[in-house]
Design a protein around this motif. Structure first.
Motif, mmCIF file in Angstrom:
data_model
loop_
_atom_site.group_PDB
_atom_site.id
_atom_site.type_symbol
_atom_site.label_atom_id
_atom_site.label_comp_id
_atom_site.label_asym_id
_atom_site.label_seq_id
_atom_site.Cartn_x
_atom_site.Cartn_y
_atom_site.Cartn_z
ATOM 1 N N ALA A 169 37.941 42.439 25.833
ATOM 2 C CA ALA A 169 37.863 43.275 27.029
ATOM 3 C C ALA A 169 36.488 43.125 27.674
ATOM 4 O O ALA A 169 35.459 43.192 26.998
ATOM 5 N N GLY A 170 36.465 42.923 28.972
ATOM 6 C CA GLY A 170 35.211 42.739 29.696
ATOM 7 C C GLY A 170 34.803 41.291 29.859
ATOM 8 O O GLY A 170 33.722 41.018 30.372
ATOM 9 N N GLN A 171 35.662 40.349 29.439
ATOM 10 C CA GLN A 171 35.399 38.923 29.629
ATOM 11 C C GLN A 171 36.487 38.330 30.512
ATOM 12 O O GLN A 171 37.591 38.873 30.646
ATOM 13 N N LEU A 172 36.193 37.197 31.136
ATOM 14 C CA LEU A 172 37.080 36.644 32.155
ATOM 15 C C LEU A 172 38.459 36.260 31.622
ATOM 16 O O LEU A 172 39.465 36.411 32.328
ATOM 17 N N GLY A 173 38.516 35.743 30.398
ATOM 18 C CA GLY A 173 39.809 35.392 29.835
ATOM 19 C C GLY A 173 40.710 36.608 29.720
ATOM 20 O O GLY A 173 41.911 36.556 29.999
ATOM 21 N N HIS A 174 40.134 37.730 29.298
ATOM 22 C CA HIS A 174 40.870 38.984 29.191
ATOM 23 C C HIS A 174 41.233 39.502 30.573
ATOM 24 O O HIS A 174 42.374 39.953 30.814
ATOM 25 N N TYR A 175 40.286 39.450 31.505
ATOM 26 C CA TYR A 175 40.511 39.994 32.850
ATOM 27 C C TYR A 175 41.668 39.295 33.561
ATOM 28 O O TYR A 175 42.598 39.949 34.044
ATOM 29 N N TRP A 275 22.243 35.416 41.260
ATOM 30 C CA TRP A 275 22.729 36.786 41.449
ATOM 31 C C TRP A 275 24.241 36.868 41.238
ATOM 32 O O TRP A 275 24.760 37.929 40.885
ATOM 33 N N SER A 276 24.948 35.766 41.430
ATOM 34 C CA SER A 276 26.395 35.760 41.281
ATOM 35 C C SER A 276 26.798 35.621 39.815
ATOM 36 O O SER A 276 27.632 36.392 39.309
ATOM 37 N N PHE A 277 26.229 34.637 39.095
ATOM 38 C CA PHE A 277 26.700 34.423 37.726
ATOM 39 C C PHE A 277 26.152 35.447 36.741
ATOM 40 O O PHE A 277 26.564 35.498 35.590
ATOM 41 N N GLY A 278 25.227 36.316 37.175
ATOM 42 C CA GLY A 278 24.731 37.372 36.310
ATOM 43 C C GLY A 278 25.657 38.567 36.232
ATOM 44 O O GLY A 278 25.457 39.469 35.418
ATOM 45 N N ASN A 279 26.685 38.616 37.088
ATOM 46 C CA ASN A 279 27.669 39.698 37.105
ATOM 47 C C ASN A 279 29.060 39.080 37.147
ATOM 48 O O ASN A 279 29.294 38.111 37.883
ATOM 49 N N ASP A 323 28.926 46.541 32.272
ATOM 50 C CA ASP A 323 28.768 46.127 30.883
ATOM 51 C C ASP A 323 27.324 45.681 30.678
ATOM 52 O O ASP A 323 26.723 45.053 31.559
ATOM 53 N N GLY A 324 26.773 46.008 29.510
ATOM 54 C CA GLY A 324 25.381 45.673 29.246
ATOM 55 C C GLY A 324 25.109 44.184 29.222
ATOM 56 O O GLY A 324 23.981 43.750 29.480
ATOM 57 N N THR A 325 26.122 43.374 28.918
ATOM 58 C CA THR A 325 25.943 41.925 28.860
ATOM 59 C C THR A 325 26.371 41.232 30.152
ATOM 60 O O THR A 325 25.667 40.359 30.657
ATOM 61 N N TYR A 326 27.512 41.654 30.697
ATOM 62 C CA TYR A 326 28.112 40.927 31.823
ATOM 63 C C TYR A 326 27.979 41.641 33.165
ATOM 64 O O TYR A 326 28.569 41.212 34.152
ATOM 65 N N GLY A 327 27.206 42.706 33.226
ATOM 66 C CA GLY A 327 26.921 43.355 34.493
ATOM 67 C C GLY A 327 28.141 44.029 35.104
ATOM 68 O O GLY A 327 28.987 44.596 34.396
#
Length: 538
Positions: A169-175, A275-279, A323-327
């Motif tokens: 949860a919170g990662q692109l594969g899950h999303y 700024w894009s890949f940080g979130n 999210d603390g890691t993926y913004g």
């Protein structure tokens, strides 16, 4: 709109062969037809470039590799559903000047020319031919981290970029698996780099008419070439490029072509500054463009497309979870966007044709509910005009605050979108005037409230909330029999331009950073280098 030889685009809604017939008529009328791949590229400004408009570039890439810039507004009218043709093979009819000289800016007709078009496309609720652009199964992406020769900083590791594709949860594969109801996955997606670009940033981002403009094709060609000895591109459907410096104030998403593993390939592509890949929210937004999704909007009538927080393809920052890691994490996309990609099963979609005025109550399940047993999408067709692609269609869905991505939504409610302008979804707002950001009460329809279409032919009443969604009644003029009083929404206000900055203060207060604020310039497409009269860029 009239096409070649006086034939109108309305004919396209009569039969699936009409588009091909119109193309033949264009040939007979002296138009020139060119085939190739349609490359659409959307540009989205970053938080520090709040006054920049959204941008759209439309290009026909011929089989010989020539690039023909298309006027996006003309292309929308010529194709009807331009966005469904993104990154696909098409045939384009250009009007010819005297003596047969090709007038490349006069786009008459665009029709699909690939295998997807060999079967008869379905008609939608407005009688329009649906070009169809389904996305299913494994859509493998690779991340290519590329650094400019004059910038040494590497903001993230390749391990971080690979982790973005995870299934937790919170990662692109899950999303993307959740948003597609399990229709797609990102299995095999991985990151590579950092690769050294052969040139400095200034060679890729130059000044054009006083503005910075990134050469997207050169960036893709050079980044992919640097990665080619390391990366096996076989089976790759998408490429996320991460650059260690700013581009032209934008992140970009769409498609592009280059020689990869000795074969010319045209994958889905995104171009991402730091700024894009940080979130994950802006990265998912650009990947959405890669899948062919256009921007959504709200109904305040201004030229800011980033003010509909019910859809990550509009406002990815407002009402987002973090999210603390993926913004900033991406919220879901609206139900029309899901249906565009073939993710809404026929049994989960209820179409109410124009002229059908019978009254019915529907159990509308939440759009986020996987394994739904009731409709999750209601489509209200409106009477067709001269151009069915310009005919309005309304979509109705139910949203709730739940899960990793949707828990910060403005509320649990029925949400209505107006489909217009050749494929743009506008969230309906019953407030007068409409709010600047559609996370207001006027955009949320709850039990006891009624909405009527602007022509007063369609009424929707929200009767009650259930464990899985809402009960809604659809029909002619309805009465409120209980619930909150007065409980009536006024007719949806027509789109009307708002004074610049008139409603910005509330928005700025609600999400000051990285908010979109301030008046925007008139949008311009990359090819024409100026505003297109009479149309807003979406």
């Amino acid at each position: 709109m009239t096409g070649c030889n006086g034939r109108g685009v309305r004919a396209r809604g009569r039969a699936w062969l009409a588009g091909a017939m119109l193309m033949l008529a264009c040939t007979a009328a002296g138009a020139q037809i060119v085939q190739g791949r349609l490359a659409l590229q959307w540009g989205d400004p970053g938080p520090a470039q709040q006054a920049l408009p959204a941008r759209l570039s439309a290009t026909l890439v011929t089989d010989e590799g020539a690039r023909i810039a298309l006027d996006p507004a003309q292309a929308r009218r010529a194709a009807g559903d331009l966005y469904a043709l993104s990154n696909r093979r098409v045939a384009v009819a250009f009007a010819a000047r005297d003596r047969g000289v090709l007038q490349r800016t006069a786009v008459e007709v665009i029709v699909p020319a690939d295998r997807l078009w060999q079967r008869a496309p379905a008609l939608d609720a407005a009688g329009r031919v649906v070009a169809e652009a389904p996305v299913s199964g494994t859509t493998r992406w690779v991340t290519l981290a590329c650094r400019f020769s004059d910038i040494a900083t590497e903001q993230k590791t390749t391990a971080f970029f690979t982790s973005q594709y995870g299934t937790a949860a919170g990662q692109l594969g899950h999303y993307w698996n959740e948003v597609s109801y399990g229709k797609i996955n990102l299995t095999g997606s991985q990151a590579y780099g950092w690769f050294a670009l052969p040139l400095a940033r200034g060679a890729y981002v130059t000044m054009v008419d006083g503005e910075e403009e990134a050469d997207l094709d050169k960036l893709f060609t050079d980044c992919a070439a640097a990665a080619d000895p390391t990366v096996n591109f076989t089976g790759v459907q998408g490429v996320n490029m991460m650059f260690n410096g700013d581009l032209d104030g934008y992140a970009w998403g769409g498609g592009a072509c280059a020689t990869l593993d000795g074969v010319r390939r045209c994958p889905r592509v995104t171009w991402n500054p730091p700024w894009s890949f940080g979130n994950l929210a802006p990265l998912a937004h650009e990947m959405g463009h890669g899948y062919g999704l256009p921007h959504s909007d709200n109904s305040d009538g201004d030229d800011d497309t980033y003010d509909n927080p019910w859809d990550v393809m509009s406002d990815g920052w407002s009402n987002a979870t973090y999210d603390g890691t993926y913004g900033a994490l991406p919220k879901h996309i609206n139900i029309q966007q899901r249906d565009r990609l073939g993710w809404v099963d026929a049994a989960r979609k209820l179409i109410v044709p124009a002229g059908n005025f019978s009254r019915t109550q529907v159990a509308l399940d939440f759009a986020s509910l996987k394994g739904s047993t009731h409709p999750q999408m209601i489509v209200l067709a409106m009477p067709a005009g001269a151009d069915p692609y310009a005919t309005e269609v309304y979509t109705i869905e139910a949203r709730r605050r739940t899960g990793t991505y949707e828990s910060a939504l403005a509320g649990d409610a029925v949400i209505i979108h107006r489909m217009a302008d050749y494929g743009t979804a506008y969230s309906v707002d019953a407030d007068v005037p409409p709010a600047d950001v559609s996370n207001n009460e006027g955009s949320m329809f709850t039990p006891g409230e009624v909405w009527q279409s602007p022509d007063r032919s369609r009424w929707i009443r929200v009767d009650a909330m259930t464990a899985t969604g809402f009960l809604v009644t659809i029909g002619p003029k309805l009465r409120v029999t209980g619930g909150r009083l007065p409980g009536l929404r006024k007719a949806a206000a027509p789109l009307a331009p708002q004074p610049a900055g008139s409603l910005r203060s509330a928005r700025e207060a609600s999400h000051p950073s990285p908010a979109r604020a301030g008046a925007r310039r008139a949008p311009a497409d990359r090819g024409a280098r100026g505003p297109i009269a009479g149309r807003r860029m979406r």
